[in-house]
Write an enzyme that holds these catalytic residues in place. Structure first.
Site, short mmCIF file in Angstrom:
data_model
loop_
_atom_site.label_atom_id
_atom_site.label_comp_id
_atom_site.label_asym_id
_atom_site.label_seq_id
_atom_site.Cartn_x
_atom_site.Cartn_y
_atom_site.Cartn_z
N THR A 144 0.87 -1.18 0.00
CA THR A 144 0.00 0.00 0.00
C THR A 144 0.90 1.23 0.00
O THR A 144 2.07 1.15 0.40
CB THR A 144 -0.89 0.03 1.26
OG1 THR A 144 -0.04 0.01 2.40
CG2 THR A 144 -1.81 -1.17 1.31
N GLU A 174 -5.56 -3.52 -1.63
CA GLU A 174 -6.09 -4.71 -0.96
C GLU A 174 -7.17 -5.43 -1.78
O GLU A 174 -7.53 -6.56 -1.48
CB GLU A 174 -6.72 -4.32 0.39
CG GLU A 174 -5.73 -3.89 1.45
CD GLU A 174 -5.40 -2.39 1.40
OE1 GLU A 174 -5.52 -1.79 0.31
OE2 GLU A 174 -5.02 -1.84 2.44
N LYS A 189 -15.55 16.04 11.13
CA LYS A 189 -16.60 15.86 12.14
C LYS A 189 -16.85 17.20 12.80
O LYS A 189 -16.10 17.65 13.66
CB LYS A 189 -16.17 14.80 13.16
CG LYS A 189 -15.98 13.45 12.49
CD LYS A 189 -15.37 12.41 13.40
CE LYS A 189 -14.98 11.18 12.58
NZ LYS A 189 -13.59 11.20 12.10
N TRP A 248 -21.22 14.94 10.07
CA TRP A 248 -20.10 14.67 9.18
C TRP A 248 -20.18 15.57 7.95
O TRP A 248 -21.25 15.68 7.32
CB TRP A 248 -20.11 13.21 8.73
CG TRP A 248 -19.63 12.25 9.77
CD1 TRP A 248 -19.34 12.55 11.08
CD2 TRP A 248 -19.39 10.86 9.60
NE1 TRP A 248 -18.94 11.42 11.73
CE2 TRP A 248 -18.96 10.36 10.86
CE3 TRP A 248 -19.50 9.97 8.54
CZ2 TRP A 248 -18.63 9.02 11.07
CZ3 TRP A 248 -19.17 8.65 8.74
CH2 TRP A 248 -18.74 8.17 9.99
P1 AMP Z 1 -4.54 2.52 -3.03
O1 AMP Z 1 -4.44 1.29 -2.24
O2 AMP Z 1 -3.30 3.36 -3.03
O3 AMP Z 1 -5.01 2.26 -4.41
O4 AMP Z 1 -5.64 3.45 -2.33
C1 AMP Z 1 -6.95 2.99 -2.14
C2 AMP Z 1 -7.82 4.13 -1.70
O5 AMP Z 1 -7.95 5.10 -2.74
C3 AMP Z 1 -9.24 3.72 -1.41
O6 AMP Z 1 -9.38 3.14 -0.14
C4 AMP Z 1 -9.98 5.04 -1.54
O7 AMP Z 1 -9.85 5.82 -0.37
C5 AMP Z 1 -9.22 5.71 -2.65
N1 AMP Z 1 -9.95 5.56 -3.92
C6 AMP Z 1 -9.74 4.64 -4.87
N2 AMP Z 1 -10.59 4.84 -5.90
C7 AMP Z 1 -11.38 5.89 -5.59
C8 AMP Z 1 -12.45 6.58 -6.23
N3 AMP Z 1 -12.88 6.25 -7.44
N4 AMP Z 1 -13.02 7.60 -5.58
C9 AMP Z 1 -12.59 7.97 -4.36
N5 AMP Z 1 -11.57 7.39 -3.71
C10 AMP Z 1 -10.97 6.35 -4.31
#
Ligand code: AMP
Length: 566
Positions: free
Chosen positions: A208, A354, A462, A467
């Site tokens: 990640t 993930e 918050k 929210w």
């Molecule tokens: P990563 O593991 O770096 O791909 O990050 C994943 C996170 O990116 C997710 O848990 C979301 O918070 C954010 N994310 C991914 N796709 C979107 C989307 N289309 N809109 C908003 N947030 C997103």
């Protein structure tokens, strides 16, 4: 119980005895879902599909057949270097042909491919490579200067393979074996006796990005990659076919480029790989030259490209019909601009490292009409079959799918991770709940499974017990013609607990905070309007192209931001 039949159609038959009500076993063959299968299928059935890589001179092209032969050569070379089943082979590379070859060779031979994030701080790369116990690293020559200073810290790496022409002596000087990719492959057989690996064994790993904590390792199996690739290519998802040339702007280190290389060999879609030419100008030139039909990447890339082509209308990007945008929320105004001014349908997908990553995709169903089309602009999309989802409130109650109730999104499925690599159960307990992955994302789901994210748990503001969605504020602000980028964070407030702080990058036209507040006031409830505003020349991004909200919060806490009240 057993029955005895003695006559069938008037012909005597031998006595047939069978059990009634007993279990029936499937008669299907138990063939594994393996990367080897994707490689063999793609390089034979779609032998003439191509991987087009941007180069300093223009671009180079290799067929899937050639990439398949090179993958076999690479596997022989790696085996000769002592790479065995389960060993980690890392890459430190841009998106290019050789990186795709490694994507197939390494897992197909039974080892594990680990694309390292080339944009992380060196100490993070070192930590991750050591944690994964990478043994071999394939490095692009253009990245060797960035890689070399880290080499002495890489405790398990014993061999470096350089793609391109570079002096290997600097690697050897550190006591590490070094080879040129081309020289290593030369003379190797162009077919390989790919082993019949267990489909549940490790094929690839990604970490990640660590924006909200330490990077965590996710290990994908052959089966999860195979199934995810099928789901991603379905007509209501990315919809890939032999007729497409798909531009992978999303880096191969970011969740396996959202599995695009694997999906390409599954469907025959050709690949357009921009290598290191990711700035808007060379990217636009690459698009104009090779004419991809589809593209995948994060919203900031598409925003930068949009501004560039609008300033340079002579550049023809009309081959692009669809863009899949994910990794962060895509402003509605950008989606509309692409549709109305360029005839390009931009659709969001939601996912995570993930989740391999595809969880949802925002393609309106056929016949959805104008209402459906506008819904597709606003939300993250419909869940793919295979990804089960639920929303949980702060008291651990499951919320209904009514498009109103907002809670934490939890998912599970065959391409969703069930744990993190090398972490003990105690450390990761808060990320899972009864076998569901706690995504940390907050949103609502419509009765027919359309996800609309409103925030990350950590980013939600918050204010006085209510929210406020930072994503909603950002989305509306990005719709103002003078705003190039907008990022909203929660900051401490004596009266309300937290209030929104809007950080804005302007196009150049001078607008002040009260005008922007008035613009927002026409669109959202008064109590949600930010009082605190910051105008910046640029907003810091994470290594995967998302707003770095943690950095902004730190800057605010250190009083390093010039705040205007409105
Ligand atoms: P990563 O593991 O770096 O791909 O990050 C994943 C996170 O990116 C997710 O848990 C979301 O918070 C954010 N994310 C991914 N796709 C979107 C989307 N289309 N809109 C908003 N947030 C997103």
């Amino acid at each position: 119980m057993s029955l005895v039949l003695s006559v069938c159609g008037g012909r005597p038959i031998s006595q047939v005895s069978f059990r009634v009500g007993g279990p029936v076993r499937s008669t299907m063959q138990d063939a594994g879902l393996q990367i080897r299968g994707l490689l063999e299928h793609g390089s034979r059935v779609f032998a003439t599909s191509t991987i087009v890589t941007a180069t300093a001179e223009g671009h180079s092209t290799a067929t899937f057949a050639k990439a398949g032969r090179n993958a076999a050569r690479l596997a022989h070379a790696l085996r000769a270097l002592g790479v065995a089943e389960g060993d980690r082979v890392a890459t430190f590379m841009w998106n290019n042909q050789q990186h795709v070859e490694a994507y197939f060779a390494v897992p197909a031979m039974g080892a594990v491919i680990h694309p390292l994030n080339i944009r992380l701080f060196p100490q993070q790369v070192v930590h991750i490579a050591n944690h994964a116990e990478d043994q071999v690293v394939i490095v692009d020559d253009s990245l060797l200067p960035a890689f070399l200073p880290m080499l002495s810290g890489l405790s398990s790496v014993r061999c470096v393979i350089v793609n391109g022409s570079a002096d290997l002596s600097a690697v050897r000087a550190q006591g590490v074996e070094a080879y040129s990719y081309d020289m290593l492959l030369r003379g190797q057989p162009d077919s390989y006796p790919w082993p019949d690996v267990d489909e549940r064994s490790a094929a690839a790993m990604c970490y990640t990005s660590g924006t909200t904590g330490d990077p965590k390792g996710v290990v994908y199996s052959h089966r999860s990659i195979y199934l995810h690739s099928i789901a991603a290519t379905l007509p209501d998802a990315i919809a890939l076919s032999r007729r497409d040339l798909a531009l992978a702007v999303v880096p191969q280190f970011h969740v396996l480029a959202w599995s695009l290389p694997y999906a390409a060999f599954l469907t025959g879609a050709s690949l357009a790989m921009p290598d290191r030419f990711l700035a808007p100008e060379p990217l636009a030139a690459f698009i104009a030259a090779v004419r991809p039909t589809k593209g995948l990447g994060v919203p900031t890339v598409w925003g930068n490209l949009l501004r560039f082509v609008e300033a340079h209308p002579e550049i023809d990007i009309s081959s692009m019909k669809e863009i899949g945008s994910g990794g962060a929320a895509t402003p509605e105004s950008m989606t509309r601009a692409y549709a109305e001014r360029h005839g390009i349908t931009l659709m969001q997908g939601w996912g995570m490292t993930e989740t391999s990553p595809l969880g949802t995709f925002a393609r309106p169903l056929a016949g959805a009409g104008a209402e459906g089309a506008s819904a597709h602009r606003a939300g993250q999309g419909r869940f793919c079959a295979g990804v089960e989802a639920r929303l949980i409130d702060p008291h651990d109650e499951v919320l209904p799918w009514d498009d109103i109730s907002v809670g934490e999104l939890q998912v599970r499925g065959p391409w969703v991770t069930g744990s993190y690599y090398g972490e003990d159960a105690g450390t990761q307990a808060d990320r899972f709940s009864d076998g569901w992955l706690r995504t940390g994302d907050v949103g609502r789901i419509s009765p027919d499974g359309w996800l609309t994210l409103t925030d990350r748990m950590k980013d939600v503001i918050k204010s006085g017990g209510e929210w406020i969605s930072s994503v909603e504020l950002e989305n509306h602000l990005a719709g103002h013609p003078a705003v190039v980028e907008a990022c909203v964070i929660g900051v401490p407030d004596d009266r309300w607990g937290e209030r929104p702080l809007a950080c804005v990058v302007l196009a150049g036209d001078p607008v002040d905070a009260s005008e922007l507040k008035g613009f927002l006031g026409d669109r959202i409830a008064r109590w949600q309007l930010p009082e605190r505003w910051v105008f910046l020349p640029a907003i810091a991004m994470t290594t995967t192209g998302k707003y770095d909200k943690r950095a902004l919060r730190e800057q605010y806490a250190q009083e390093a931001l010039k705040v205007v009240m409105a």
